[in-house]
Design a protein around this motif. Structure first.
Motif, short mmCIF file in Angstrom:
data_model
loop_
_atom_site.label_atom_id
_atom_site.label_comp_id
_atom_site.label_asym_id
_atom_site.label_seq_id
_atom_site.Cartn_x
_atom_site.Cartn_y
_atom_site.Cartn_z
N THR A 1 47.98 -6.98 -14.48
CA THR A 1 47.45 -7.26 -15.90
C THR A 1 48.21 -8.48 -16.36
O THR A 1 47.67 -9.51 -16.85
CB THR A 1 47.91 -6.08 -17.01
N ALA A 2 49.62 -8.60 -16.00
CA ALA A 2 50.38 -9.84 -16.18
C ALA A 2 49.87 -11.06 -15.45
O ALA A 2 49.67 -12.23 -15.97
CB ALA A 2 51.75 -9.66 -15.84
N VAL A 3 49.49 -10.71 -14.33
CA VAL A 3 49.00 -12.02 -13.49
C VAL A 3 47.52 -12.38 -14.06
O VAL A 3 47.46 -13.54 -14.31
CB VAL A 3 48.67 -11.47 -11.81
N HIS A 4 46.73 -11.42 -14.24
CA HIS A 4 45.26 -11.66 -14.66
C HIS A 4 45.36 -12.61 -16.04
O HIS A 4 44.53 -13.24 -16.32
CB HIS A 4 44.79 -10.36 -15.02
N SER A 5 46.54 -12.28 -16.82
CA SER A 5 46.81 -13.05 -18.04
C SER A 5 47.18 -14.31 -17.94
O SER A 5 47.62 -15.17 -18.89
CB SER A 5 47.46 -12.23 -19.04
N MET A 6 47.54 -14.89 -16.71
CA MET A 6 47.93 -16.29 -16.59
C MET A 6 47.03 -16.95 -15.41
O MET A 6 47.57 -18.07 -15.03
CB MET A 6 49.28 -16.33 -16.09
N VAL A 7 46.12 -16.26 -14.89
CA VAL A 7 45.20 -17.23 -13.76
C VAL A 7 43.81 -17.25 -14.29
O VAL A 7 43.24 -16.48 -15.17
CB VAL A 7 45.36 -16.44 -12.30
N ASP A 8 42.88 -18.13 -13.47
CA ASP A 8 41.76 -18.42 -13.92
C ASP A 8 40.80 -17.68 -13.29
O ASP A 8 39.90 -16.98 -13.54
CB ASP A 8 41.33 -20.20 -13.71
N PHE A 9 41.34 -17.45 -11.91
CA PHE A 9 40.39 -16.49 -10.75
C PHE A 9 41.37 -15.36 -10.23
O PHE A 9 42.61 -15.77 -9.81
CB PHE A 9 40.10 -17.37 -9.81
N PHE A 10 40.71 -14.25 -10.29
CA PHE A 10 41.59 -13.26 -9.62
C PHE A 10 41.14 -12.54 -8.44
O PHE A 10 40.16 -12.01 -8.37
CB PHE A 10 41.94 -11.87 -10.86
N LEU A 11 41.77 -12.68 -7.23
CA LEU A 11 41.47 -12.32 -5.92
C LEU A 11 41.89 -11.19 -5.43
O LEU A 11 43.09 -10.87 -5.48
CB LEU A 11 41.58 -13.46 -5.09
N LEU A 12 41.09 -10.13 -5.08
CA LEU A 12 41.90 -8.86 -4.70
C LEU A 12 41.57 -8.83 -3.25
O LEU A 12 40.51 -8.77 -2.68
CB LEU A 12 40.98 -7.84 -5.52
N ILE A 13 42.64 -8.62 -2.49
CA ILE A 13 42.37 -8.25 -0.85
C ILE A 13 42.36 -7.12 -0.58
O ILE A 13 43.45 -6.16 -0.86
CB ILE A 13 43.79 -9.41 -0.24
N GLN A 14 41.56 -6.42 -0.02
CA GLN A 14 41.53 -4.94 0.52
C GLN A 14 41.54 -5.23 1.99
O GLN A 14 41.15 -6.24 2.65
CB GLN A 14 40.08 -4.49 -0.16
N ILE A 15 41.62 -3.91 2.78
CA ILE A 15 41.28 -4.00 4.07
C ILE A 15 40.45 -2.69 4.37
O ILE A 15 40.48 -1.56 3.48
CB ILE A 15 42.37 -3.80 4.72
N ALA A 16 39.80 -2.58 5.25
CA ALA A 16 38.61 -1.49 5.78
C ALA A 16 39.29 -0.54 6.22
O ALA A 16 40.57 -0.66 7.08
CB ALA A 16 37.62 -2.05 6.63
N GLY B 1 36.73 -11.73 -7.56
CA GLY B 1 36.27 -11.70 -6.03
C GLY B 1 37.15 -10.55 -5.33
O GLY B 1 38.37 -10.47 -5.52
N ILE B 2 36.33 -9.79 -4.60
CA ILE B 2 37.04 -8.96 -3.53
C ILE B 2 36.85 -9.23 -2.24
O ILE B 2 35.68 -9.58 -1.69
CB ILE B 2 36.49 -7.21 -3.95
N VAL B 3 37.90 -9.51 -1.51
CA VAL B 3 37.62 -10.03 -0.03
C VAL B 3 38.60 -8.99 0.83
O VAL B 3 39.42 -8.36 0.79
CB VAL B 3 38.38 -11.12 0.17
N ILE B 4 37.63 -8.58 1.94
CA ILE B 4 38.14 -7.58 3.03
C ILE B 4 38.54 -8.51 3.91
O ILE B 4 38.04 -8.87 4.86
CB ILE B 4 36.85 -6.76 3.56
N ASN B 5 39.88 -8.36 4.27
CA ASN B 5 40.51 -8.90 5.07
C ASN B 5 40.50 -8.18 6.64
O ASN B 5 40.30 -7.00 6.64
CB ASN B 5 42.32 -9.01 4.76
N GLU C 1 34.37 -19.72 3.41
CA GLU C 1 33.30 -19.00 2.54
C GLU C 1 34.21 -18.35 1.42
O GLU C 1 33.68 -18.51 0.35
CB GLU C 1 32.88 -17.89 3.51
N VAL C 2 35.27 -17.90 1.65
CA VAL C 2 36.07 -17.38 0.65
C VAL C 2 36.34 -18.45 -0.59
O VAL C 2 36.04 -18.36 -1.65
CB VAL C 2 37.45 -16.84 1.18
N TRP C 3 36.77 -19.49 0.02
CA TRP C 3 37.09 -20.52 -0.98
C TRP C 3 35.84 -21.22 -1.78
O TRP C 3 36.09 -21.73 -2.75
CB TRP C 3 37.80 -21.61 -0.04
N ASP C 4 34.72 -21.27 -1.09
CA ASP C 4 33.40 -21.83 -1.64
C ASP C 4 33.14 -20.79 -2.81
O ASP C 4 32.67 -21.26 -3.81
CB ASP C 4 32.30 -21.70 -0.64
N MET C 5 33.21 -19.63 -2.38
CA MET C 5 33.03 -18.64 -3.71
C MET C 5 34.06 -19.19 -4.86
O MET C 5 33.48 -19.02 -6.03
CB MET C 5 33.53 -17.06 -3.08
#
Ligand code: GDP
Length: 362
Positions: free
Chosen positions: A196-211, A230-234, A282-286
């Motif tokens: 929540t704290a990070v969300h309140s200081m950034v423009d874009f919030f990227l969540l890294i997940q793994i399968a 954006g959710i990215v599966i690493n 591709e991630v960065w294009d998003m």
């Protein structure tokens, strides 16, 4: 006799009399200032605006310090840097430990720097304590960025309240931007409230997940998914490509159930491999598309204004709390009242009322 060991009965043993020690070995020692003199705020600001890393690091150290005289210098520096800040892309990056945050930040960072500019990587990890080796504090985790001349990596401010740690990172962003860092990454461990704290200081919030980590939510709370732009599966490499694509499909359908975002942006789900550097562009294009989108619909500015307001109140809350809990009389009263409450002799509310009454001097 001064030294009984020198008696004849002790053969082969003599004790020499000692030489009087001067009271101080180095007579100039006390005359030296104990601490390095504090830098003048204007000097720091001048250095920061020139992009001088030493000045920036010193200012960040003052921001992180608990000493009141450091705090006031830091505030002056921040105030003077403020007009030169704001011109950056602030990206928050979260994910559970082991998701591949540091590996990914290393390659994302290099990708960004290929287009020029400068990158600051900051972290928020309220559980960390530098001396014990913070999870987000180890510079060697980002090997390539750590030696890149245009990257500035700063570990999380050491342990404290989440609000305090986060505020320091927020203030460090201002300093970095004034020093010409036009890309800011803020990393956090995706397990607690720090999102929540990070969300309140950034423009874009990227969540890294793994399968394939069992339940796909991996201890990531629904609220964090809701915050993600954006959710990215690493680790979509080798045998893991299939599971990563499956997870991608699952996340996509899960996101359909979420209410529309305030920005109007539809969060995307992508797969990539940080380690093998696949799908990075591709991630960065998003992320580029997101910035174009929110800059053209005005949400970028709206969100930054909202964040500025949020931090004002957050900062007030933090200072009030600190002022209250640091007061010795209040501490004593709290201790007594807590004991009474635990012994069931007093209600929680009556205890709270009494302590507050004393605090407000009623
Ligand atoms: P963090 O705790 O989120 O910062 O995760 P790390 O970046 O330290 O990565 C945790 C582990 O996952 C390390 O052993 C990495 O080598 C490994 N790892 C990270 N990214 C990838 C990837 O894209 N593919 C594979 N196969 N392993 C990865």
């Amino acid at each position: 006799m001064e030294h009984p060991e020198n008696d004849k009965q002790y053969t082969g043993l003599t004790v020499n009399s000692g030489v009087a020690q001067p009271p101080v070995v180095n007579p100039y020692l006390n005359k030296r200032p104990r601490r390095k003199p504090l830098p003048a705020p204007s000097e720091l600001v001048e250095g920061i605006l020139k992009g001088d890393i030493t000045a920036l690091s010193r200012a960040v150290t003052l921001v992180e310090s608990l000493a009141p005289d450091h705090y006031s210098i830091a505030q002056e520096v921040i105030e003077k840097c403020l007009p030169y800040s704001g011109n950056s892309r602030r990206v928050g990056i979260t994910g559970v430990p082991g998701a591949g945050k540091s590996t990914s930040i290393d390659v994302f960072g290099l990708h960004v720097l290929r287009n020029g500019g400068k990158l600051a990587v900051l972290a928020i990890d309220p559980s960390s304590e530098r001396t014990k080796g913070s999870i987000l504090g180890d510079k060697t985790r980002m090997e390539k960025l750590a030696v890149h001349p245009d990257a500035f990596i700063r570990p999380s401010p050491s342990a404290g309240s989440l609000g305090g740690v986060a505020r320091k990172t927020r203030e460090t962003i201002v300093l970095c931007e004034a020093a010409g860092y036009d890309n800011i990454f803020v990393e956090t461990v995706g397990v607690g409230q720090s999102e929540t704290a990070v969300h309140s200081m950034v423009d874009f919030f990227l969540l890294i997940q793994i399968a394939g980590a069992g339940d796909e939510l991996q201890g990531i709370k629904r609220g964090i998914m809701e915050m993600a732009d954006g959710i990215v599966i690493n680790k979509a490499d080798g045998d893991n490509i299939g599971p990563a694509q499956l997870a991608q499909a699952q996340y996509r359908s899960a996101l359909h159930l979420f209410p529309p975002t305030a920005s109007g942006w539809k969060p995307e789900v992508l797969t990539y491999s940080g380690y093998f550097e696949l799908g990075i562009a591709e991630v960065w294009d998003m992320i580029d598309r997101y910035f174009d989108f929110v800059k053209s619909n005005g949400y970028f500015e709206t969100k930054r204004r909202e964040q500025a307001r949020w931090w004002m109140y957050e900062s007030i809350d933090e200072q009030l709390r600190k002022h209250f809990y640091d007061n010795p009389q209040i501490r004593m009263l709290l201790e007594q009242n807590e004991a009474e409450v635990l012994a069931n002799r007093r209600s929680s509310f009556a205890a709270a009322a009494q302590v507050l009454k004393t605090y407000f001097g009623e």
